[in-house]
Write a protein that holds these residues in place. Structure first.
Motif, short mmCIF file in Angstrom:
data_model
loop_
_atom_site.label_atom_id
_atom_site.label_comp_id
_atom_site.label_asym_id
_atom_site.label_seq_id
_atom_site.Cartn_x
_atom_site.Cartn_y
_atom_site.Cartn_z
N VAL A 1 -9.60 -1.54 0.64
CA VAL A 1 -9.11 -2.58 -0.27
C VAL A 1 -8.42 -3.69 0.53
N GLN A 2 -7.63 -3.29 1.52
CA GLN A 2 -6.94 -4.30 2.35
C GLN A 2 -7.96 -5.20 3.05
N ASN A 3 -8.99 -4.59 3.61
CA ASN A 3 -10.01 -5.41 4.29
C ASN A 3 -10.71 -6.34 3.32
N THR A 4 -10.89 -5.87 2.07
CA THR A 4 -11.52 -6.74 1.08
C THR A 4 -10.61 -7.93 0.75
N ILE A 5 -9.30 -7.70 0.68
CA ILE A 5 -8.38 -8.82 0.41
C ILE A 5 -8.52 -9.87 1.52
N ILE A 6 -8.52 -9.40 2.75
CA ILE A 6 -8.65 -10.33 3.89
C ILE A 6 -10.00 -11.06 3.80
N GLU A 7 -11.04 -10.28 3.50
CA GLU A 7 -12.39 -10.87 3.43
C GLU A 7 -12.43 -11.99 2.38
N LYS A 8 -11.81 -11.72 1.23
CA LYS A 8 -11.79 -12.73 0.15
C LYS A 8 -11.05 -13.99 0.59
N VAL B 1 -13.62 -4.43 -6.25
CA VAL B 1 -13.19 -3.03 -6.21
C VAL B 1 -14.04 -2.21 -7.19
N LYS B 2 -14.34 -2.85 -8.34
CA LYS B 2 -15.18 -2.18 -9.33
C LYS B 2 -16.59 -1.94 -8.75
N ILE B 3 -17.15 -3.01 -8.20
CA ILE B 3 -18.52 -2.92 -7.67
C ILE B 3 -18.60 -1.90 -6.54
N LYS B 4 -17.66 -2.00 -5.61
CA LYS B 4 -17.72 -1.13 -4.43
C LYS B 4 -17.15 0.25 -4.70
N ASN B 5 -16.49 0.37 -5.86
CA ASN B 5 -15.77 1.59 -6.19
C ASN B 5 -14.80 1.98 -5.06
N ALA B 6 -14.17 0.94 -4.51
CA ALA B 6 -13.27 1.15 -3.37
C ALA B 6 -11.97 1.78 -3.84
N LYS B 7 -11.57 2.82 -3.15
CA LYS B 7 -10.32 3.47 -3.54
C LYS B 7 -9.37 3.56 -2.36
N LYS B 8 -9.95 3.65 -1.18
CA LYS B 8 -9.10 3.81 0.00
C LYS B 8 -8.33 2.52 0.26
N PRO B 9 -7.03 2.63 0.53
CA PRO B 9 -6.23 1.43 0.79
C PRO B 9 -6.81 0.55 1.91
N ALA B 10 -7.30 1.19 2.98
CA ALA B 10 -7.82 0.40 4.12
C ALA B 10 -8.98 -0.48 3.68
N PHE C 1 0.81 -1.22 0.00
CA PHE C 1 0.00 0.00 0.00
C PHE C 1 0.85 1.27 0.00
N ALA C 2 2.09 1.15 0.50
CA ALA C 2 2.97 2.32 0.49
C ALA C 2 3.41 2.63 -0.94
N ASN C 3 3.50 1.58 -1.76
CA ASN C 3 3.99 1.77 -3.13
C ASN C 3 2.92 2.18 -4.13
N PHE C 4 1.65 2.03 -3.73
CA PHE C 4 0.59 2.35 -4.69
C PHE C 4 -0.38 3.40 -4.15
N ARG C 5 -0.59 4.41 -4.96
CA ARG C 5 -1.55 5.44 -4.55
C ARG C 5 -2.89 5.21 -5.25
N THR C 6 -2.83 4.56 -6.38
CA THR C 6 -4.09 4.25 -7.07
C THR C 6 -4.23 2.74 -7.27
N VAL C 7 -5.49 2.32 -7.31
CA VAL C 7 -5.76 0.90 -7.49
C VAL C 7 -5.89 0.61 -8.99
N ASP C 8 -4.76 0.28 -9.62
CA ASP C 8 -4.79 0.01 -11.06
C ASP C 8 -4.31 -1.42 -11.33
N GLU C 9 -4.11 -1.76 -12.60
CA GLU C 9 -3.73 -3.13 -12.95
C GLU C 9 -2.39 -3.52 -12.31
N ASP C 10 -1.44 -2.56 -12.27
CA ASP C 10 -0.15 -2.85 -11.63
C ASP C 10 -0.35 -3.25 -10.17
N PHE C 11 -1.29 -2.56 -9.55
CA PHE C 11 -1.58 -2.86 -8.15
C PHE C 11 -2.06 -4.31 -7.99
#
Ligand SMILES: Nc1nc2c(ncn2[C@@H]2O[C@H](COP(=O)(O)OP(=O)(O)OP(=O)(O)O)[C@@H](O)[C@H]2O)c(=O)[nH]1
Length: 391
Positions: free
Chosen positions: A154-161, A143-152, A104-114
Protein backbone atom coordinates in the motif's frame (compact mmCIF):
# COMPACT_ATOMS: atom_id res chain seq x y z
CA UNK A 1 10.95 4.34 -18.49
CA UNK A 2 8.34 6.12 -16.36
CA UNK A 3 9.36 8.20 -13.37
CA UNK A 4 8.15 5.68 -10.83
CA UNK A 5 10.14 2.92 -12.56
CA UNK A 6 13.22 5.14 -12.34
CA UNK A 7 12.73 5.52 -8.60
CA UNK A 8 12.23 1.78 -8.26
CA UNK A 9 15.37 1.21 -10.30
CA UNK A 10 17.35 3.58 -8.03
CA UNK A 11 15.91 1.81 -4.99
CA UNK A 12 16.89 -1.67 -6.26
CA UNK A 13 20.38 -0.37 -7.16
CA UNK A 14 20.83 1.02 -3.65
CA UNK A 15 19.81 -2.30 -2.14
CA UNK A 16 22.30 -4.12 -4.39
CA UNK A 17 25.07 -1.71 -3.42
CA UNK A 18 24.24 -2.18 0.25
CA UNK A 19 24.47 -5.93 -0.21
CA UNK A 20 27.76 -5.66 -2.11
CA UNK A 21 29.31 -3.45 0.57
CA UNK A 22 28.25 -5.98 3.19
CA UNK A 23 29.82 -8.82 1.18
CA UNK A 24 33.05 -6.88 0.59
CA UNK A 25 33.31 -6.10 4.29
CA UNK A 26 32.77 -9.75 5.08
CA UNK A 27 35.43 -10.80 2.54
CA UNK A 28 38.02 -8.38 3.84
CA UNK A 29 37.46 -9.63 7.38
CA UNK A 30 37.95 -13.19 6.15
CA UNK A 31 41.10 -12.19 4.19
CA UNK A 32 42.61 -10.53 7.20
CA UNK A 33 42.04 -13.63 9.26
CA UNK A 34 43.89 -15.88 6.79
CA UNK A 35 46.61 -13.20 6.02
CA UNK A 36 48.83 -14.74 3.23
CA UNK A 37 52.68 -14.47 3.40
CA UNK A 38 52.84 -12.76 0.02
CA UNK A 39 50.22 -10.98 -1.94
CA UNK A 40 50.60 -11.99 -5.61
CA UNK A 41 47.43 -10.22 -6.68
CA UNK A 42 48.89 -6.84 -5.65
CA UNK A 43 52.00 -7.49 -7.75
CA UNK A 44 49.89 -8.34 -10.76
CA UNK A 45 47.89 -5.18 -10.33
CA UNK A 46 51.08 -3.09 -10.20
CA UNK A 47 52.36 -4.82 -13.34
CA UNK A 48 49.07 -4.28 -15.12
CA UNK A 49 49.17 -0.60 -14.24
CA UNK A 50 52.70 -0.24 -15.72
CA UNK A 51 51.68 -1.98 -18.93
CA UNK A 52 48.58 0.16 -19.14
CA UNK A 53 50.60 3.35 -18.63
CA UNK A 54 53.03 2.30 -21.36
CA UNK A 55 50.26 1.52 -23.81
CA UNK A 56 48.38 4.77 -23.19
CA UNK A 57 51.61 6.78 -23.54
CA UNK A 58 52.00 5.52 -27.13
CA UNK A 59 48.42 6.12 -28.11
CA UNK A 60 47.59 9.34 -29.95
CA UNK A 61 44.96 11.40 -28.17
CA UNK A 62 42.03 11.20 -30.54
CA UNK A 63 38.58 12.71 -30.53
CA UNK A 64 36.89 9.65 -29.12
CA UNK A 65 39.01 9.97 -25.96
CA UNK A 66 37.88 13.55 -25.60
CA UNK A 67 34.29 12.52 -26.09
CA UNK A 68 34.61 9.81 -23.43
CA UNK A 69 36.04 12.41 -21.06
CA UNK A 70 33.20 14.79 -21.84
CA UNK A 71 30.61 12.08 -21.23
CA UNK A 72 32.31 11.17 -17.97
CA UNK A 73 32.29 14.81 -16.89
CA UNK A 74 28.57 15.14 -17.68
CA UNK A 75 27.84 11.92 -15.79
CA UNK A 76 29.82 13.19 -12.80
CA UNK A 77 27.95 16.51 -12.83
CA UNK A 78 24.60 14.70 -13.07
CA UNK A 79 25.48 12.47 -10.12
CA UNK A 80 26.59 15.53 -8.13
CA UNK A 81 23.32 17.37 -8.83
CA UNK A 82 21.33 14.28 -7.85
CA UNK A 83 23.29 14.13 -4.58
CA UNK A 84 22.53 17.81 -3.89
CA UNK A 85 18.82 17.13 -4.31
CA UNK A 86 18.98 14.08 -2.09
CA UNK A 87 20.81 16.04 0.60
CA UNK A 88 18.56 19.08 0.22
CA UNK A 89 15.44 16.98 0.52
CA UNK A 90 16.69 14.94 3.47
CA UNK A 91 14.42 16.65 6.02
CA UNK A 92 11.31 16.43 3.84
CA UNK A 93 12.00 12.76 3.13
CA UNK A 94 12.58 11.96 6.80
CA UNK A 95 9.38 13.68 7.94
CA UNK A 96 7.43 11.94 5.21
CA UNK A 97 8.93 8.60 6.22
CA UNK A 98 8.14 9.18 9.91
CA UNK A 99 4.55 10.07 9.05
CA UNK A 100 4.22 6.98 6.89
CA UNK A 101 5.66 4.77 9.64
CA UNK A 102 3.25 6.26 12.13
CA UNK A 103 0.36 5.73 9.74
CA UNK A 104 1.18 2.08 9.17
CA UNK A 105 1.94 1.44 12.83
CA UNK A 106 -1.55 2.63 13.77
CA UNK A 107 -3.45 0.58 11.21
CA UNK A 108 -3.57 -3.15 10.82
CA UNK A 109 -6.33 -3.18 8.25
CA UNK A 110 -6.87 -1.01 5.21
CA UNK A 111 -10.32 0.44 5.93
CA UNK A 112 -12.05 3.81 5.51
CA UNK A 113 -10.37 5.20 8.65
CA UNK A 114 -7.06 4.31 7.11
CA UNK A 115 -7.81 6.25 3.91
CA UNK A 116 -8.87 9.28 5.93
CA UNK A 117 -5.59 9.11 7.80
CA UNK A 118 -3.76 8.93 4.45
CA UNK A 119 -5.49 12.19 3.47
CA UNK A 120 -4.42 13.86 6.72
CA UNK A 121 -0.87 12.56 6.37
CA UNK A 122 -0.56 13.95 2.84
CA UNK A 123 -2.10 17.31 3.78
CA UNK A 124 0.30 17.45 6.74
CA UNK A 125 3.18 16.85 4.34
CA UNK A 126 2.13 20.00 2.40
CA UNK A 127 1.22 18.05 -0.69
CA UNK A 128 -1.91 20.23 -1.01
CA UNK A 129 -5.57 19.57 -0.21
CA UNK A 130 -6.84 18.73 -3.73
CA UNK A 131 -3.84 16.53 -4.45
CA UNK A 132 -4.23 14.66 -1.16
CA UNK A 133 -7.93 13.97 -1.83
CA UNK A 134 -7.19 12.78 -5.33
CA UNK A 135 -4.42 10.45 -4.19
CA UNK A 136 -6.60 8.96 -1.45
CA UNK A 137 -9.44 8.35 -3.95
CA UNK A 138 -7.16 6.69 -6.44
CA UNK A 139 -5.67 4.64 -3.67
CA UNK A 140 -9.11 3.39 -2.61
CA UNK A 141 -9.70 2.10 -6.14
CA UNK A 142 -6.23 0.67 -6.57
CA UNK A 143 -6.33 -1.20 -3.27
CA UNK A 144 -9.64 -2.72 -4.33
CA UNK A 145 -8.32 -3.76 -7.74
CA UNK A 146 -5.04 -5.14 -6.46
CA UNK A 147 -6.62 -6.48 -3.29
CA UNK A 148 -3.55 -5.07 -1.56
CA UNK A 149 -3.45 -5.68 2.13
CA UNK A 150 0.20 -5.61 3.07
CA UNK A 151 1.30 -2.20 4.36
CA UNK A 152 4.46 -2.26 2.20
CA UNK A 153 2.43 -2.75 -0.99
CA UNK A 154 0.00 0.00 0.00
CA UNK A 155 2.85 2.38 0.85
CA UNK A 156 4.48 1.77 -2.53
CA UNK A 157 1.14 2.41 -4.22
CA UNK A 158 0.83 5.78 -2.42
CA UNK A 159 4.27 6.77 -3.68
CA UNK A 160 3.44 5.47 -7.17
CA UNK A 161 0.26 7.58 -7.26
CA UNK A 162 2.10 10.71 -6.12
CA UNK A 163 4.83 10.20 -8.69
CA UNK A 164 2.33 9.50 -11.50
CA UNK A 165 0.38 12.64 -10.70
CA UNK A 166 3.57 14.64 -10.51
CA UNK A 167 4.71 13.28 -13.87
CA UNK A 168 1.33 13.99 -15.46
CA UNK A 169 1.42 17.63 -14.28
CA UNK A 170 4.93 18.08 -15.63
CA UNK A 171 4.17 16.90 -19.16
CA UNK A 172 3.66 20.38 -20.68
CA UNK A 173 5.95 22.13 -18.24
CA UNK A 174 9.02 24.04 -19.37
CA UNK A 175 11.54 24.15 -16.54
CA UNK A 176 14.37 25.79 -18.47
CA UNK A 177 14.85 29.51 -18.16
CA UNK A 178 13.85 31.47 -21.25
CA UNK A 179 17.38 32.50 -22.23
CA UNK A 180 17.91 34.50 -25.44
CA UNK A 181 20.73 32.90 -27.39
CA UNK A 182 21.40 35.96 -29.55
CA UNK A 183 20.70 38.91 -27.34
CA UNK A 184 19.95 40.24 -23.91
CA UNK A 185 17.93 38.05 -21.51
CA UNK A 186 15.99 40.12 -18.97
CA UNK A 187 14.72 38.35 -15.84
CA UNK A 188 12.57 40.20 -13.31
CA UNK A 189 12.56 38.82 -9.74
CA UNK A 190 9.49 39.43 -7.60
CA UNK A 191 8.43 38.19 -4.17
CA UNK A 192 8.01 39.30 -0.57
CA UNK A 193 10.97 40.36 1.55
CA UNK A 194 13.12 37.70 3.10
CA UNK A 195 12.22 34.89 0.73
CA UNK A 196 15.71 34.82 -0.77
CA UNK A 197 15.33 37.02 -3.84
CA UNK A 198 18.68 38.81 -3.56
CA UNK A 199 20.52 35.61 -2.69
CA UNK A 200 19.03 33.78 -5.68
CA UNK A 201 19.95 36.65 -8.02
CA UNK A 202 23.51 36.58 -6.68
CA UNK A 203 23.79 32.82 -7.16
CA UNK A 204 22.37 32.95 -10.69
CA UNK A 205 24.68 35.85 -11.61
CA UNK A 206 27.62 33.75 -10.45
CA UNK A 207 26.51 30.81 -12.59
CA UNK A 208 26.16 32.92 -15.75
CA UNK A 209 29.47 34.64 -15.06
CA UNK A 210 31.13 31.20 -14.75
CA UNK A 211 29.66 30.35 -18.16
CA UNK A 212 31.50 33.38 -19.58
CA UNK A 213 28.42 35.59 -19.96
CA UNK A 214 28.32 39.34 -19.40
CA UNK A 215 25.92 39.86 -16.50
CA UNK A 216 24.36 43.03 -15.06
CA UNK A 217 22.27 43.37 -11.91
CA UNK A 218 19.70 46.10 -11.25
CA UNK A 219 18.83 47.12 -7.68
CA UNK A 220 15.23 48.18 -8.26
CA UNK A 221 14.26 47.53 -4.64
CA UNK A 222 14.92 51.15 -3.71
CA UNK A 223 12.74 51.20 -0.60
CA UNK A 224 15.33 49.78 1.75
CA UNK A 225 18.95 50.91 1.77
CA UNK A 226 19.79 47.45 3.12
CA UNK A 227 18.35 45.77 0.04
CA UNK A 228 20.54 47.83 -2.31
CA UNK A 229 23.67 47.17 -0.21
CA UNK A 230 22.92 43.47 -0.11
CA UNK A 231 22.68 43.24 -3.89
CA UNK A 232 25.90 45.25 -4.24
CA UNK A 233 27.60 42.72 -1.93
CA UNK A 234 26.35 39.83 -4.06
CA UNK A 235 27.56 41.71 -7.15
CA UNK A 236 31.04 41.80 -5.60
CA UNK A 237 30.94 38.10 -4.72
CA UNK A 238 29.84 37.14 -8.22
CA UNK A 239 32.12 39.77 -9.79
CA UNK A 240 29.38 41.46 -11.81
CA UNK A 241 28.31 45.10 -12.03
CA UNK A 242 25.24 46.45 -10.19
CA UNK A 243 23.17 49.38 -11.48
CA UNK A 244 21.70 51.22 -8.51
CA UNK A 245 19.90 54.39 -7.55
CA UNK A 246 19.57 56.17 -4.23
CA UNK A 247 17.23 54.89 -1.54
CA UNK A 248 13.72 56.12 -2.29
CA UNK A 249 14.40 56.80 -5.98
CA UNK A 250 11.99 55.56 -8.65
CA UNK A 251 12.60 51.80 -9.25
CA UNK A 252 11.56 52.22 -12.91
CA UNK A 253 14.33 54.78 -13.45
CA UNK A 254 16.91 52.30 -12.11
CA UNK A 255 15.54 49.73 -14.55
CA UNK A 256 15.74 52.28 -17.38
CA UNK A 257 19.43 52.96 -16.55
CA UNK A 258 20.11 49.23 -16.37
CA UNK A 259 18.45 48.51 -19.74
CA UNK A 260 20.45 51.35 -21.36
CA UNK A 261 23.71 50.12 -19.87
CA UNK A 262 22.96 46.52 -20.86
CA UNK A 263 22.40 47.61 -24.47
CA UNK A 264 25.47 49.84 -24.61
CA UNK A 265 27.70 47.15 -23.15
CA UNK A 266 26.07 44.29 -25.07
CA UNK A 267 25.34 42.36 -21.89
CA UNK A 268 23.93 38.84 -22.15
CA UNK A 269 21.88 38.80 -18.96
CA UNK A 270 20.16 41.45 -16.84
CA UNK A 271 18.73 40.31 -13.48
CA UNK A 272 16.39 42.81 -11.81
CA UNK A 273 15.69 42.82 -8.04
CA UNK A 274 12.35 44.39 -7.11
CA UNK A 275 10.64 45.23 -3.83
CA UNK A 276 7.81 42.93 -2.82
CA UNK A 277 5.36 44.65 -0.55
CA UNK A 278 2.30 42.49 -0.75
CA UNK A 279 0.43 44.52 1.88
CA UNK A 280 -0.42 46.98 -0.85
CA UNK A 281 -1.42 45.00 -3.88
CA UNK A 282 -2.52 47.91 -6.09
CA UNK A 283 0.71 49.83 -5.53
CA UNK A 284 2.75 46.74 -6.20
CA UNK A 285 0.81 46.02 -9.37
CA UNK A 286 1.29 49.60 -10.62
CA UNK A 287 4.96 49.54 -9.81
CA UNK A 288 5.59 46.24 -11.58
CA UNK A 289 3.57 47.43 -14.58
CA UNK A 290 5.65 50.59 -14.79
CA UNK A 291 8.90 48.58 -14.60
CA UNK A 292 7.63 46.27 -17.35
CA UNK A 293 6.67 49.24 -19.57
CA UNK A 294 10.18 50.67 -19.25
CA UNK A 295 11.69 47.29 -20.14
CA UNK A 296 9.36 46.81 -23.13
CA UNK A 297 10.16 50.25 -24.51
CA UNK A 298 13.77 49.12 -24.84
CA UNK A 299 13.00 45.54 -25.88
CA UNK A 300 9.43 44.53 -26.75
CA UNK A 301 10.22 40.82 -26.21
CA UNK A 302 11.36 41.40 -22.61
CA UNK A 303 11.08 40.60 -19.72
CA UNK A 304 11.82 37.03 -20.73
CA UNK A 305 11.00 35.71 -17.27
CA UNK A 306 9.07 37.09 -14.31
CA UNK A 307 10.30 34.84 -11.53
CA UNK A 308 8.43 34.71 -8.25
CA UNK A 309 10.69 33.80 -5.36
CA UNK A 310 8.99 31.84 -2.57
CA UNK A 311 10.41 30.41 0.62
CA UNK A 312 9.71 26.67 0.85
CA UNK A 313 10.04 26.68 4.63
CA UNK A 314 6.78 28.62 4.89
CA UNK A 315 4.82 25.75 3.33
CA UNK A 316 1.21 26.71 2.76
CA UNK A 317 2.09 30.39 3.10
CA UNK A 318 4.38 30.07 0.08
CA UNK A 319 1.39 28.69 -1.79
CA UNK A 320 -0.78 31.66 -0.78
CA UNK A 321 1.90 34.15 -1.82
CA UNK A 322 2.20 32.43 -5.17
CA UNK A 323 -1.60 32.69 -5.60
CA UNK A 324 -1.63 36.42 -4.79
CA UNK A 325 1.33 37.28 -7.00
CA UNK A 326 -0.19 35.32 -9.86
CA UNK A 327 -3.20 37.63 -9.63
CA UNK A 328 -0.97 40.72 -9.45
CA UNK A 329 1.35 40.12 -12.38
CA UNK A 330 2.16 37.62 -15.13
CA UNK A 331 4.45 35.26 -13.28
CA UNK A 332 6.29 32.91 -15.67
CA UNK A 333 7.92 30.66 -13.11
CA UNK A 334 8.95 30.06 -9.54
CA UNK A 335 12.19 30.09 -7.64
CA UNK A 336 11.70 27.89 -4.61
CA UNK A 337 14.32 28.74 -1.98
CA UNK A 338 15.52 27.10 1.25
CA UNK A 339 14.40 23.63 0.23
CA UNK A 340 17.39 22.38 2.21
CA UNK A 341 16.17 23.86 5.48
CA UNK A 342 12.66 22.48 5.40
CA UNK A 343 10.58 19.41 5.89
CA UNK A 344 7.94 20.99 3.65
CA UNK A 345 9.41 20.13 0.25
CA UNK A 346 6.07 18.57 -0.67
CA UNK A 347 4.91 22.12 -1.39
CA UNK A 348 6.44 21.75 -4.87
CA UNK A 349 3.78 19.15 -5.64
CA UNK A 350 1.00 21.43 -4.38
CA UNK A 351 2.18 24.52 -6.26
CA UNK A 352 2.58 22.64 -9.53
CA UNK A 353 -0.61 20.68 -9.28
CA UNK A 354 -2.82 23.47 -8.04
CA UNK A 355 -1.36 26.66 -9.53
CA UNK A 356 0.18 25.18 -12.68
CA UNK A 357 3.24 27.36 -12.29
CA UNK A 358 6.50 25.77 -13.35
CA UNK A 359 9.31 25.68 -10.81
CA UNK A 360 12.38 26.98 -12.65
CA UNK A 361 15.05 27.23 -9.97
CA UNK A 362 15.53 25.74 -6.52
CA UNK A 363 17.72 26.95 -3.66
CA UNK A 364 19.38 24.03 -1.92
CA UNK A 365 21.66 25.92 0.47
CA UNK A 366 23.14 29.31 1.35
CA UNK A 367 26.36 28.88 -0.67
CA UNK A 368 26.96 30.63 -3.99
CA UNK A 369 26.76 27.28 -5.85
CA UNK A 370 23.57 26.12 -4.17
CA UNK A 371 21.09 27.10 -6.84
CA UNK A 372 19.96 24.55 -9.39
CA UNK A 373 17.77 24.65 -12.45
CA UNK A 374 14.78 22.61 -11.34
CA UNK A 375 14.99 19.04 -12.51
CA UNK A 376 11.66 17.26 -11.95
CA UNK A 377 13.27 13.83 -12.10
CA UNK A 378 16.06 14.60 -9.64
CA UNK A 379 13.53 16.24 -7.36
CA UNK A 380 11.13 13.34 -7.27
CA UNK A 381 13.87 10.72 -6.90
CA UNK A 382 15.31 12.79 -4.03
CA UNK A 383 11.91 13.01 -2.41
CA UNK A 384 10.68 9.45 -2.65
CA UNK A 385 13.58 7.09 -3.25
CA UNK A 386 14.14 6.23 0.40
CA UNK A 387 10.45 5.65 0.99
CA UNK A 388 9.93 2.54 -1.08
CA UNK A 389 9.52 -0.71 0.80
CA UNK A 390 10.62 -4.20 -0.11
CA UNK A 391 7.39 -6.01 -0.87
N1 LIG B 1 19.35 27.53 3.65
C1 LIG B 1 19.08 28.40 2.66
N2 LIG B 1 19.03 29.72 2.92
C2 LIG B 1 18.76 30.58 1.91
C3 LIG B 1 18.51 30.12 0.59
N3 LIG B 1 18.24 31.21 -0.18
C4 LIG B 1 18.33 32.29 0.63
N4 LIG B 1 18.65 31.93 1.89
C5 LIG B 1 18.81 32.79 3.08
O1 LIG B 1 17.60 33.51 3.30
C6 LIG B 1 17.84 34.77 3.89
C7 LIG B 1 17.06 35.85 3.14
O2 LIG B 1 17.56 35.96 1.83
P1 LIG B 1 17.57 37.34 1.01
O3 LIG B 1 18.20 37.07 -0.28
O4 LIG B 1 18.09 38.43 1.84
O5 LIG B 1 16.01 37.58 0.81
P2 LIG B 1 15.28 38.74 0.01
O6 LIG B 1 14.04 38.15 -0.53
O7 LIG B 1 16.18 39.39 -0.95
O8 LIG B 1 14.91 39.69 1.18
P3 LIG B 1 15.00 41.28 1.24
O9 LIG B 1 16.42 41.64 0.98
O10 LIG B 1 14.57 41.56 2.62
O11 LIG B 1 14.06 41.76 0.20
C8 LIG B 1 19.35 34.95 3.85
O12 LIG B 1 19.87 34.69 5.14
C9 LIG B 1 19.83 33.87 2.87
O13 LIG B 1 21.13 33.40 3.17
C10 LIG B 1 18.55 28.68 0.35
O14 LIG B 1 18.31 28.17 -0.75
N5 LIG B 1 18.84 27.88 1.42
Amino acid sequence: MGLFDKIKHAFVKDKEEEKQTEETNQESVEEKISEPAENPSEETTEQDRKVEEHVTEDLPVDESDERIEETEEIEEETAETQKKYEKGLEKTRKTFKDRMNELFANFRTVDEDFFEEVEDTLIGADVGFDTSMRIADELRQEVKIKNAKKPAAVQNTIIEKLVDLYEEEGEQEVNDLNEQPNGLSVFLFVGVNGTGKTTSIGKLAHQYKQEGKKVLLAAADTFRAGAIDQLVQWGERADVEVVRGNTGSDPASVVFDAMTKAREEQADVLLIDTAGRLQNKVNLMNELDKIKRVIKREDPTAPHEVLLVVDATTGQNAMNQAKQFKETTDVTGLVLTKLDGTAKGGIVLAIRNELHLPVKLVGLGEGIDDLEVFDPNDFVVGLFKGLLQEE
